[in-house]
Design an enzyme around this catalytic site. Sequence first.
Site, mmCIF file in Angstrom:
data_model
loop_
_atom_site.group_PDB
_atom_site.id
_atom_site.type_symbol
_atom_site.label_atom_id
_atom_site.label_comp_id
_atom_site.label_asym_id
_atom_site.label_seq_id
_atom_site.Cartn_x
_atom_site.Cartn_y
_atom_site.Cartn_z
ATOM 1 N N HIS A 140 18.935 17.545 36.695
ATOM 2 C CA HIS A 140 18.757 18.885 37.265
ATOM 3 C C HIS A 140 19.206 18.857 38.723
ATOM 4 O O HIS A 140 18.843 17.938 39.458
ATOM 5 C CB HIS A 140 17.285 19.298 37.161
ATOM 6 C CG HIS A 140 17.037 20.686 37.623
ATOM 7 N ND1 HIS A 140 17.391 21.789 36.880
ATOM 8 C CD2 HIS A 140 16.509 21.164 38.777
ATOM 9 C CE1 HIS A 140 17.071 22.889 37.552
ATOM 10 N NE2 HIS A 140 16.536 22.525 38.701
ATOM 11 N N ASN A 192 28.983 15.215 33.980
ATOM 12 C CA ASN A 192 27.926 14.193 33.894
ATOM 13 C C ASN A 192 28.053 13.382 32.607
ATOM 14 O O ASN A 192 27.790 12.178 32.601
ATOM 15 C CB ASN A 192 26.547 14.846 33.991
ATOM 16 C CG ASN A 192 26.172 15.129 35.429
ATOM 17 O OD1 ASN A 192 25.887 14.210 36.192
ATOM 18 N ND2 ASN A 192 26.214 16.392 35.813
HETATM 19 C C1 GRF Z 1 25.023 19.841 36.599
HETATM 20 O O1 GRF Z 1 24.919 20.295 37.921
HETATM 21 C C2 GRF Z 1 23.672 19.490 36.043
HETATM 22 O O2 GRF Z 1 22.793 18.974 37.002
HETATM 23 C C3 GRF Z 1 23.175 20.821 35.569
HETATM 24 O O3 GRF Z 1 24.313 21.471 35.054
HETATM 25 C C4 GRF Z 1 25.488 20.950 35.664
HETATM 26 C C5 GRF Z 1 26.355 20.441 34.564
HETATM 27 O O4 GRF Z 1 27.614 20.024 35.028
HETATM 28 N N1 GRF Z 1 22.089 20.660 34.630
HETATM 29 P P1 GRF Z 1 28.542 19.131 34.080
HETATM 30 O O5 GRF Z 1 28.727 19.923 32.785
HETATM 31 O O6 GRF Z 1 27.864 17.828 33.858
HETATM 32 O O7 GRF Z 1 29.836 18.990 34.829
#
Ligand code: GRF
Length: 192
Positions: free
Chosen positions: A111, A16
């Site tokens: 989330h 993300n």
């Molecule tokens: C994502 O699914 C986010 O929604 C949650 O943790 C995960 C993180 O994934 N809070 P990344 O580190 O962004 O790949």
Amino acid sequence: MGIARVAILISGRGSNMQSLVRAAENPDYPAQIVGVITNKPSAEGLKFAAANKIATAVFQMKNYANKDETDAAISAQLTSWQVDMICLAGFMRVFSASFANQWSGKLINIHPSLLPKYKGLDTHSRALAAGDTEHGCTVHHVIPSLDDGSPIAQTRVPVLPNDTAQTLAARVLIEEHKLYPLALSKLLTQKH
Ligand code: GRF
């Protein structure tokens, strides 16, 4: 105000974070990513941040007397970067209430569930166990109680008959990568 100064907090993979960094490369995007903070020196996402010449900082609780002091150190770093907004992106640590209150209105999270459903962990298996036909992700404001702040934006995905937690998580993650940059931009555009 012009382009907002944004920090991203991660604990792991950082996919993300990558989507936010890529979005901010567009000159029309209302934010620039000024730093990445982690509580895990081994966080995979740090490599991407460094390769993209983004400042990084590590804050491990074991190096401070307690949670409040750790959070105070993170706050000091954010203040020195002059951030306008903080995006939690897989940051697996709950902040002290004083941190959440200090940055109120400037602290958001993504989330992997349709909040208010499934706060906390294991959201995909919980949605499957409940027999839900829809699942998704939410970008929301962060307040002291976990995953409880008001939603900014949400995307729904179908749950398919043969889904496992892994296939469902992958379908949601594709949407997370689109939703977070959109939600941040929406929030910044409303604010300024
Ligand atoms: C994502 O699914 C986010 O929604 C949650 O943790 C995960 C993180 O994934 N809070 P990344 O580190 O962004 O790949």
